[in-house]
Write a protein that holds these residues in place. Structure first.
Motif, PDB file in Angstrom:
ATOM      1  N   TYR A 188      -1.065 -12.553  -3.938  1.00 24.12           N
ATOM      2  CA  TYR A 188      -0.911 -11.695  -2.767  1.00 24.12           C
ATOM      3  C   TYR A 188       0.140 -10.613  -3.007  1.00 24.12           C
ATOM      4  N   SER A 189       1.255 -10.989  -3.596  1.00 24.74           N
ATOM      5  CA  SER A 189       2.299 -10.008  -3.880  1.00 24.74           C
ATOM      6  C   SER A 189       1.863  -9.029  -4.969  1.00 24.74           C
ATOM      7  N   ALA A 190       1.128  -9.526  -5.959  1.00 24.10           N
ATOM      8  CA  ALA A 190       0.638  -8.654  -7.027  1.00 24.10           C
ATOM      9  C   ALA A 190      -0.325  -7.609  -6.464  1.00 24.10           C
ATOM     10  N   ARG A 191      -1.171  -8.023  -5.548  1.00 20.09           N
ATOM     11  CA  ARG A 191      -2.091  -7.074  -4.930  1.00 20.09           C
ATOM     12  C   ARG A 191      -1.341  -6.008  -4.146  1.00 20.09           C
ATOM     13  N   ARG A 192      -0.319  -6.430  -3.392  1.00 17.97           N
ATOM     14  CA  ARG A 192       0.462  -5.448  -2.629  1.00 17.97           C
ATOM     15  C   ARG A 192       1.088  -4.411  -3.551  1.00 17.97           C
ATOM     16  N   LEU A 193       1.492  -4.858  -4.720  1.00 15.51           N
ATOM     17  CA  LEU A 193       2.227  -3.984  -5.621  1.00 15.51           C
ATOM     18  C   LEU A 193       1.329  -3.121  -6.486  1.00 15.51           C
ATOM     19  N   TRP A 194       0.201  -3.670  -6.967  1.00 12.85           N
ATOM     20  CA  TRP A 194      -0.572  -2.974  -7.998  1.00 12.85           C
ATOM     21  C   TRP A 194      -2.000  -2.596  -7.603  1.00 12.85           C
ATOM     22  N   ARG A 195      -2.420  -2.884  -6.379  1.00 12.01           N
ATOM     23  CA  ARG A 195      -3.825  -2.617  -6.048  1.00 12.01           C
ATOM     24  C   ARG A 195      -4.164  -1.134  -6.064  1.00 12.01           C
ATOM     25  N   LEU A 196      -3.190  -0.259  -5.876  1.00 12.03           N
ATOM     26  CA  LEU A 196      -3.450   1.177  -5.938  1.00 12.03           C
ATOM     27  C   LEU A 196      -3.319   1.727  -7.356  1.00 12.03           C
ATOM     28  N   ALA A 197      -2.578   1.004  -8.192  1.00 11.22           N
ATOM     29  CA  ALA A 197      -2.329   1.492  -9.547  1.00 11.22           C
ATOM     30  C   ALA A 197      -3.354   0.985 -10.547  1.00 11.22           C
ATOM     31  N   LEU A 198      -3.953  -0.187 -10.280  1.00 12.74           N
ATOM     32  CA  LEU A 198      -4.876  -0.796 -11.225  1.00 12.74           C
ATOM     33  C   LEU A 198      -6.242  -1.012 -10.582  1.00 12.74           C
ATOM     34  N   GLU A 199      -7.277  -0.992 -11.409  1.00  9.89           N
ATOM     35  CA  GLU A 199      -8.621  -1.219 -10.900  1.00  9.89           C
ATOM     36  C   GLU A 199      -8.818  -2.662 -10.453  1.00  9.89           C
ATOM     37  N   SER A 200      -8.122  -3.578 -11.093  1.00 10.01           N
ATOM     38  CA  SER A 200      -8.272  -5.000 -10.790  1.00 10.01           C
ATOM     39  C   SER A 200      -6.904  -5.669 -10.837  1.00 10.01           C
ATOM     40  N   GLN A 269      13.915   0.298  -5.489  1.00  5.38           N
ATOM     41  CA  GLN A 269      14.405   1.531  -6.117  1.00  5.38           C
ATOM     42  C   GLN A 269      14.209   1.515  -7.627  1.00  5.38           C
ATOM     43  N   ARG A 270      13.922   0.337  -8.195  1.00  3.62           N
ATOM     44  CA  ARG A 270      13.720   0.249  -9.643  1.00  3.62           C
ATOM     45  C   ARG A 270      12.289   0.610 -10.051  1.00  3.62           C
ATOM     46  N   LEU A 271      11.397   0.765  -9.086  1.00  5.44           N
ATOM     47  CA  LEU A 271      10.016   1.133  -9.410  1.00  5.44           C
ATOM     48  C   LEU A 271       9.971   2.556  -9.954  1.00  5.44           C
ATOM     49  N   THR A 272       9.057   2.796 -10.873  1.00  3.91           N
ATOM     50  CA  THR A 272       8.898   4.134 -11.445  1.00  3.91           C
ATOM     51  C   THR A 272       7.515   4.720 -11.205  1.00  3.91           C
ATOM     52  N   SER A 273       6.544   3.894 -10.882  1.00  6.87           N
ATOM     53  CA  SER A 273       5.183   4.367 -10.657  1.00  6.87           C
ATOM     54  C   SER A 273       4.997   4.759  -9.204  1.00  6.87           C
ATOM     55  N   GLY A 274       4.472   5.969  -8.990  1.00 10.28           N
ATOM     56  CA  GLY A 274       4.224   6.428  -7.630  1.00 10.28           C
ATOM     57  C   GLY A 274       3.247   5.546  -6.877  1.00 10.28           C
ATOM     58  N   ALA A 275       2.178   5.110  -7.565  1.00 10.31           N
ATOM     59  CA  ALA A 275       1.179   4.263  -6.910  1.00 10.31           C
ATOM     60  C   ALA A 275       1.776   2.919  -6.501  1.00 10.31           C
ATOM     61  N   LYS A 302       7.443  12.382  -5.033  1.00  7.79           N
ATOM     62  CA  LYS A 302       8.094  13.134  -6.114  1.00  7.79           C
ATOM     63  C   LYS A 302       7.534  12.761  -7.480  1.00  7.79           C
ATOM     64  N   ARG A 303       6.721  11.708  -7.515  1.00  2.00           N
ATOM     65  CA  ARG A 303       6.083  11.272  -8.751  1.00  2.00           C
ATOM     66  C   ARG A 303       4.680  11.870  -8.838  1.00  2.00           C
ATOM     67  N   THR A 304       3.974  11.510  -9.887  1.00  3.28           N
ATOM     68  CA  THR A 304       2.598  11.964 -10.051  1.00  3.28           C
ATOM     69  C   THR A 304       1.668  11.011  -9.308  1.00  3.28           C
ATOM     70  N   LEU A 305       0.935  11.545  -8.333  1.00  2.00           N
ATOM     71  CA  LEU A 305      -0.045  10.763  -7.583  1.00  2.00           C
ATOM     72  C   LEU A 305      -1.388  11.465  -7.671  1.00  2.00           C
ATOM     73  N   GLN A 306      -2.450  10.699  -7.769  1.00  2.00           N
ATOM     74  CA  GLN A 306      -3.776  11.301  -7.697  1.00  2.00           C
ATOM     75  C   GLN A 306      -3.974  11.919  -6.321  1.00  2.00           C
ATOM     76  N   GLU A 307      -4.738  13.009  -6.257  1.00  2.00           N
ATOM     77  CA  GLU A 307      -4.821  13.783  -5.021  1.00  2.00           C
ATOM     78  C   GLU A 307      -5.213  12.965  -3.787  1.00  2.00           C
ATOM     79  N   PRO A 308      -6.239  12.110  -3.841  1.00  2.00           N
ATOM     80  CA  PRO A 308      -6.577  11.346  -2.630  1.00  2.00           C
ATOM     81  C   PRO A 308      -5.399  10.519  -2.117  1.00  2.00           C
ATOM     82  N   LEU A 309      -4.662   9.871  -3.040  1.00  2.00           N
ATOM     83  CA  LEU A 309      -3.520   9.063  -2.634  1.00  2.00           C
ATOM     84  C   LEU A 309      -2.372   9.946  -2.167  1.00  2.00           C
TER      85      LEU A 309
END
Length: 402
Positions: A188-200, A269-275, A302-309
């Protein structure tokens, strides 16, 4: 003698010779069970396999030795309980290999792995039943082994592994060991964190993308039940060897990811990925932590995000600013969204129309924003708003006493 009977006698003699040879010769190593021991309990016997990764071992980018240095309250944010302090050596990392992926009372776990953190590295004990009759012995031994732990960590275990094991304990009328254990299901926590950054967010996907682990000779999970039934039919353990390794690597990866995921929730604050920032910010927002959510979303922008996001995040930022009564900040973001073609452009113009009508009392600007929204994406609500604004703008104005 009848020719057919003669041929049958010859075949029977050949089969007897083959049987005699295998009764006197040891089985080839590939057919034998993996290194382990037969364990006897009051309910029979089962097989146990022990494995150890030393503290200096690296699992992809993860340092196995660092697991023992994790703080005792690391998992408190994931358990949703205040003041949860459980030392890492009391965490049990559990995963099962089962007779079917659908669960239900007919499914059972033929292999249960439990990993643990020690000062000398990571240890794993795997409980394996060589046939159906060994299940009571295996489950009793599993219960006894879990007595040394206070917190259970799984990946989809809350929905699959634990309910399946609980069912087997109940069917065999054995007291199950999970009632006293706090449970963290990392999925559940992994999904909250990475569901926008990863396909699975499958464990193997995170293992590869987050830990940098590449498996070789792994077995696809969907084939594991058939491999076990083939072992029961033939007694040949060779096809099951990759399953033992599969379970072991799953558990080690789970432990290494457990060292990563909670840190994001404790120290975003330690995260570096916008997604990743946006995904965690959404969770903060749903938990009522609007200020934390806004902080993360603005950092993500301020990071790189894909346009829809990117556009969706801008929309959520404006909406949260509005709810926090910071209307100037909300108007600034709606204005930004209204000037660029995007899926939220019409909605932003409608929000601006509402703002100018209700807060600024500027009917002309509200009417202009409404018409602009209609050009992009007309609706019945916009038509009613345009008609009402036109009527209000053309109505008689109250006189003013000099």
């Amino acid at each position: 003698m009848d020719p057919l009977k003669a041929q049958l006698e010859i075949l029977r003699a050949r089969l007897q010779k083959i049987d005699a040879r295998y009764q006197t010769e040891p089985l080839p190593e590939t057919r034998a069970l993996p290194d382990g021991v037969e364990v006897r309990t009051e309910d029979g016997t089962h097989w146990e396999i022990d494995r150890h990764w030393p503290a200096h071992h690296r699992h992809g980018t993860a340092d196995v030795g660092a697991l023992s240095e994790l703080p005792q309250d690391l998992l408190a944010a994931l358990v949703n309980e205040e003041g949860v302090t459980v030392p890492p050596e009391r965490w049990a990392f559990l995963d099962t290999e089962t007779s079917g992926l659908s669960g239900g009372s007919g499914a059972f776990a033929f292999l249960v792995g439990v990993g643990g953190i020690t000062a000398n590295g990571f240890v794993l004990k795997q409980f394996f039943m060589r046939d159906h009759g060994e299940e009571p012995s295996m489950l009793k031994a599993l219960s006894a082994y879990l007595d040394q732990f206070d917190l259970l960590v799984t990946y989809n275990g809350r929905s699959f592994d634990q309910p399946l094991l609980e069912t087997r304990y109940r069917l065999l009328r054995i007291r199950e060991p999970f009632l006293r254990l706090k449970h963290v299901d990392l999925l559940y926590s992994a999904r909250r964190l990475w569901r926008l950054a990863l396909e699975s967010c499958r464990l193997q996907e995170l293992e590869q993308r987050i830990l940098g682990v590449e498996r070789h000779g792994d077995v696809d999970g969907q084939f594991i039940p058939n491999l076990y039934f083939e072992y029961l039919r033939t007694g040949n353990f060779a096809p099951l060897r990759p399953v033992i390794s599969h379970n072991a690597v799953d558990i080690l990866s789970l432990a290494c990811l457990t060292a990563i995921v909670p840190v994001a929730f404790r120290e975003p604050q330690r995260l570096t990925s916008g997604a990743e920032m946006v995904a965690l910010a959404r969770w903060f927002r749903n938990e009522g932590r609007a200020e934390d959510a806004l902080m993360l979303m603005r950092q993500a922008l301020k990071r790189t995000l894909q346009e829809p996001l990117l556009y969706e995040t801008l929309w959520h930022v404006a909406d949260m600013e509005r709810k926090l009564e910071r209307h100037d900040a909300a108007v600034a973001v709606w204005t930004e969204l209204s000037t660029i073609r995007n899926p939220w452009q019409a909605k932003a113009l409608e929000r601006l129309a509402i703002h100018y009508e209700r807060r600024e009392k500027n009917l002309a600007m509200a009417f202009e924003m409404t018409l602009a929204a209609q050009v992009i994406e007309d609706s019945e609500a916009l038509q009613k708003r345009a008609t009402r604004l036109a009527k209000k703008a053309s109505g008689p104005k109250s006189g003013r006493l000099l």
